[in-house]
Design a protein around this motif. Sequence first.
Motif, PDB file in Angstrom:
ATOM      1  N   CYS A 138      -1.803   2.438  -5.107  1.00 12.33           N
ATOM      2  CA  CYS A 138      -0.947   1.557  -4.308  1.00 12.33           C
ATOM      3  C   CYS A 138      -0.215   0.542  -5.202  1.00 12.33           C
ATOM      4  N   CYS A 154      -7.213   1.656  -5.059  1.00 10.33           N
ATOM      5  CA  CYS A 154      -6.882   0.372  -4.433  1.00 10.33           C
ATOM      6  C   CYS A 154      -8.063  -0.107  -3.593  1.00 10.33           C
ATOM      7  N   HIS A 167       0.823  -1.211   0.000  1.00 12.82           N
ATOM      8  CA  HIS A 167       0.000   0.000   0.000  1.00 12.82           C
ATOM      9  C   HIS A 167       0.858   1.262   0.000  1.00 12.82           C
ATOM     10  N   CYS A 205      -7.966  -0.790  -0.667  1.00 16.01           N
ATOM     11  CA  CYS A 205      -7.831  -0.192   0.667  1.00 16.01           C
ATOM     12  C   CYS A 205      -8.437   1.208   0.725  1.00 16.01           C
TER      13      CYS A 205
END
Length: 340
Positions: free
Chosen positions: A175, A168, A158, A170
């Motif tokens: 990332c 991403c 990340h 996340c």
Amino acid sequence: MSSFVVALDVGGTSMKGGLVGRSGEIILTDRRVTPRDKGPAVVVEAIRSFIDELAVAGGGTPAGVGLAVPGLVTADAALYSANIGWSNVPAADFVPLDVPVMLGHDVRTGGLAESVLGAGRELSDFLFLPIGTGIAGAVILKGEPYGGTAGWGGEIGHIPVFPNGETCACGQIGCLETYASASAVGRRYSARVAATPATSGTPTSLATPASAASPVPLAVPVTAEQVAALTASGDPVAMEVWDDAVEALSLALATYTLLLDPSAIVLGGGLAEAGRLLSDPLAERLQGRLAFREAPPLRPAVLGVRAGMLGAALLGWRAAGVPDAGATWPLDVLKSPWVA
Ligand SMILES: [Zn+2]
């Protein structure tokens, strides 16, 4: 002391277990499905039963138990895992027997195994970087994995490499994992082929015969292995996707190299199966980003999918009071038969 430990590598889809002797001999390996869809309590119960079955198969009480688990983890508790859904499970809850137990983070435990038994055996400081469905690394310092203050150390997947790039999972943008994980490589190739009209002449040997007027995602997921083969054969779309992955990795590894000065970077996981198709351009690109120093050598991981279970065995022996377990294990233990 009992002559064996129980070692378990708990993943999101399967659990790899084994019995490992004092000299590293693999007495038994087995695997079970991780019943993740039934909730964390059922997963904990499945781990307990698996450990019990392995102990019975070993003919007695193990000297210790080592467990590699995902998420945030200390030696004494599984603090949190988004993947499995548990929080604050004490180590003893996983073990149906009154034996010492030690937990480890899945990637760091694999890194410990590579450090003690594998590609890092003669190295003090290195990065273990398995590139699979996602990307997380094990920062190895003085032979031991380092997890940072709260256990988030090593989340190199990340690191933002293309800050104006793709989103991403996340929630952040650009990332490393979004471009260079094995699943990202397959996904990005599929998306490009699906968005390209079939009449354009782009090689679409893996594409389902879709209408050019309806650029829907391919029904068949394309794997990183297939993208690697297409890259090797000169497919321009695959080469572009592969190049993005190499570029993203070179940026993240240049940062790591400048910060920690590793003696090597050990590449593992599905994408590393591509061998020199990955490591040659990556080594060149990484060196190109480093002005005043040599790039650390890239090495292939040697333990493969066994790394987590072997690392868990080391933890099991450490729990049992044998802190230097593995140091004298002959490397031919690694040639034992395995359950894949
Ligand atoms: Zn991310």
